[in-house]
Design an enzyme around this catalytic site. Structure first.
Site, PDB file in Angstrom:
ATOM      1  N   CYS A 174      31.006  38.333  39.281  1.00  0.00           N
ATOM      2  CA  CYS A 174      30.765  36.900  39.410  1.00  0.00           C
ATOM      3  C   CYS A 174      29.617  36.573  38.464  1.00  0.00           C
ATOM      4  O   CYS A 174      29.217  37.406  37.657  1.00  0.00           O
ATOM      5  CB  CYS A 174      30.513  36.457  40.847  1.00  0.00           C
ATOM      6  SG  CYS A 174      28.960  36.979  41.571  1.00  0.00           S
ATOM      7  N   CYS A 179      35.019  34.254  40.128  1.00  0.00           N
ATOM      8  CA  CYS A 179      34.646  32.862  39.850  1.00  0.00           C
ATOM      9  C   CYS A 179      35.071  32.517  38.427  1.00  0.00           C
ATOM     10  O   CYS A 179      35.237  33.404  37.585  1.00  0.00           O
ATOM     11  CB  CYS A 179      33.159  32.623  40.056  1.00  0.00           C
ATOM     12  SG  CYS A 179      32.082  33.442  38.862  1.00  0.00           S
ATOM     13  N   CYS A 200      33.620  36.933  30.831  1.00  0.00           N
ATOM     14  CA  CYS A 200      34.208  38.277  30.681  1.00  0.00           C
ATOM     15  C   CYS A 200      35.737  38.202  30.745  1.00  0.00           C
ATOM     16  O   CYS A 200      36.344  38.758  31.678  1.00  0.00           O
ATOM     17  CB  CYS A 200      33.698  39.199  31.781  1.00  0.00           C
ATOM     18  SG  CYS A 200      31.904  39.279  31.939  1.00  0.00           S
TER      19      CYS A 200
END
Length: 131
Positions: free
Chosen positions: A9, A82, A89
């Site tokens: 996240c 998220c 990424c």
């Protein structure tokens, strides 16, 4: 052989921390999970710690980690939890599979939002490992 899973996240302060802990606590025979943040917050949210304690999982000693510390590690599955982490990424070297779970950040709400997030993560982890 256990599956290696990385939960990502943004801050590694709530969602990915809870996912790591849930996977390791309730699926330890199947997985080895770690978590990280694309922009680590440097702390774990107290509501995340409390929500996990309610289900018997202690994360009070957890620490926020950066994704770069795992960049060279092989993973069977990398899960972004998220939208921000998915943007930061989109690809992961050495990942056999990448999943994206767009889970809202509970930090903008109250404690009940952390409970809801914990339960959604638990459900999704169960489904992922049942495949």
């Amino acid at each position: 052989m256990k599956k290696r899973i990385l939960f990502l996240c943004t801050g590694n302060a709530a969602r990915s921390q809870m996912a790591e802990a849930l996977a390791n606590a309730f699926h330890s025979e199947e997985v080895e999970a770690v978590s990280a943040g694309s922009r680590p917050a440097g702390w774990v949210h107290p509501h995340a710690i409390r929500a996990m304690a309610e289900v018997g999982v202690d994360i009070h000693d957890a620490r926020s980690k950066g994704a770069d510390q795992f960049i060279n590690d092989p993973f069977d599955i990398v899960v972004t939890v998220c939208d921000s982490a998915a943007r930061d990424c989109p690809l992961w070297p050495g990942a056999k599979r990448i999943e994206h779970w767009p889970i809202e950040d509970p930090s903008y709400g109250g404690y009940e939002d952390f409970v809801t997030t914990r339960d959604e993560l638990a459900r999704r982890i169960d489904e992922l490992l049942a495949e």
